[in-house]
Design an enzyme around this catalytic site. Structure first.
Site, PDB file in Angstrom:
ATOM      1  N   LEU A   1      58.079  88.380  16.683  1.00 56.03           N
ATOM      2  CA  LEU A   1      59.433  87.851  16.792  1.00 56.03           C
ATOM      3  C   LEU A   1      59.459  86.438  17.367  1.00 56.03           C
ATOM      4  CD1 LEU A   1      61.267  91.040  18.100  1.00 56.03           C
ATOM      5  CD2 LEU A   1      60.834  90.335  15.745  1.00 56.03           C
TER       6      LEU A   1
ATOM      7  N   HIS B   1      64.633  85.483  15.013  1.00 60.41           N
ATOM      8  CA  HIS B   1      64.976  86.892  15.219  1.00 60.41           C
ATOM      9  C   HIS B   1      65.922  87.049  16.409  1.00 60.41           C
ATOM     10  CE1 HIS B   1      60.893  87.284  13.261  1.00 60.41           C
ATOM     11  NE2 HIS B   1      61.608  88.108  12.514  1.00 60.41           N
TER      12      HIS B   1
ATOM     13  N   GLU C   1      69.203  84.255   6.669  1.00 61.83           N
ATOM     14  CA  GLU C   1      69.372  83.602   5.367  1.00 61.83           C
ATOM     15  C   GLU C   1      68.116  82.869   4.904  1.00 61.83           C
ATOM     16  OE1 GLU C   1      72.852  81.146   5.565  1.00 61.83           O
ATOM     17  OE2 GLU C   1      74.214  82.854   5.372  1.00 61.83           O
TER      18      GLU C   1
ATOM     19  N   VAL D   1      67.290  79.475  11.394  1.00 62.66           N
ATOM     20  CA  VAL D   1      67.007  78.818  12.672  1.00 62.66           C
ATOM     21  C   VAL D   1      65.755  77.968  12.488  1.00 62.66           C
ATOM     22  CG1 VAL D   1      66.451  79.151  15.114  1.00 62.66           C
ATOM     23  CG2 VAL D   1      68.054  80.695  13.972  1.00 62.66           C
TER      24      VAL D   1
END
Length: 282
Positions: A33, A37, A148, A176
């Protein structure tokens, strides 16, 4: 935060909370992660009383077994990040727990799953749909959160939910990026320092292409991106497509759609990176 390894134990916990009227958010992950996340988890924490984060490297979605072997597994670090984000449960099942017997289900959402990733990674989206549907059935969340960056995956999950009539809301969350623009990915950890520098050309080219697209055609914009990536050191272009954001079909001209997205996959060394950029969004 509690770490749970079996569906039975997870459902026992959730049934009590749901009986109290609490909303449950699910963030499916394959672990390793990062801040991308974390943004999904924080959004779920803000929008639901309970947040379940699954950490499971799903074998059925890897068409390259070497990629499966090399995929980073960092559960201890993942749990620390999830606790800091306010997650309620980390669900970290074994392969045997999720697949007590082979999953022979076949999911077909053509033409969404036959282009781009679907063409280059046969069987990948079938594996994604297998595990995501299993998670939906196990958790029965009110909302599920997806990034996305995996733009095509998000479109296919929307369609799967529609066709299978899952009673939940799919929440797509923006990409991000690192401060320098590189899209966050668990695979970035496999990049050497030199490869990490080379990989920057991907997002830099996409950002430039958005400005370029304002005064050029779709085909000219596509060539602009392809030429820049092909010329960049250490990168190998697999595909770049400008598509309708809903149908994922190629766009011939800008007037053809109100939602145009450029989707790209590039090998940096032996690490496969994906990214996308929105040219038009209604």
């Amino acid at each position: 935060m509690k770490v749970i390894h079996t569906i039975k134990d997870l459902q026992a916990e959730l049934s009590v909370l749901k009986a109290q009227g609490k909303k449950v958010g699910l963030v499916p992950t394959m672990g390793a992660l990062h801040a991308g996340h974390a943004s999904l988890v924080k959004r779920s924490v803000n929008e639901n009383e309970v947040t379940v984060v699954s950490v499971f490297v799903n074998p059925t979605q890897f068409n390259d077994k070497n990629d499966l072997v090399k995929y980073p597994r960092t559960l201890d670090a993942d749990c620390k990040l999830l606790e800091a984000c306010g997650a309620t449960y980390t669900f970290a099942p074994s392969v045997e727990e999720m697949y007590p017997e082979p999953d022979t289900r076949q999911f077909s959402y053509a033409p969404l799953d036959t282009v781009m990733e679907g063409a280059f990674r046969p069987g990948h989206f079938n594996g994604v749909c297998q595990i995501v549907s299993k998670l939906f059935e196990a958790v029965k969340p009110h909302r599920a959160y997806f990034g996305e960056k995996d733009f095509q995956q998000l479109a296919i999950i929307h369609e799967m939910v529609r066709q299978m009539q899952f009673d939940l809301e799919i929440v797509g969350c923006p990409i991000v990026r690192e401060e320098d623009g590189l899209a966050l990915s668990s695979r970035n950890a496999r990049l050497s320092a030199e490869e990490r520098e080379n990989a920057l050309k991907i997002s830099q080219t996409l950002f430039k292409s958005r400005t370029f697209a304002a005064t050029h055609t779709v085909s000219e914009t596509q060539k602009f991106v392809e030429d820049a990536i092909v010329a960049a050191p250490g990168l190998r272009l697999e595909y770049f497509e400008i598509v309708d954001g809903n149908t994922l079909q190629k766009v011939g001209n800008w007037d053809q759609t109100s939602y145009a997205v450029g989707c790209i996959t590039v090998f940096c060394g032996d690490v496969r990176l994906i990214d996308n950029i929105k040219y038009k969004e209604s």
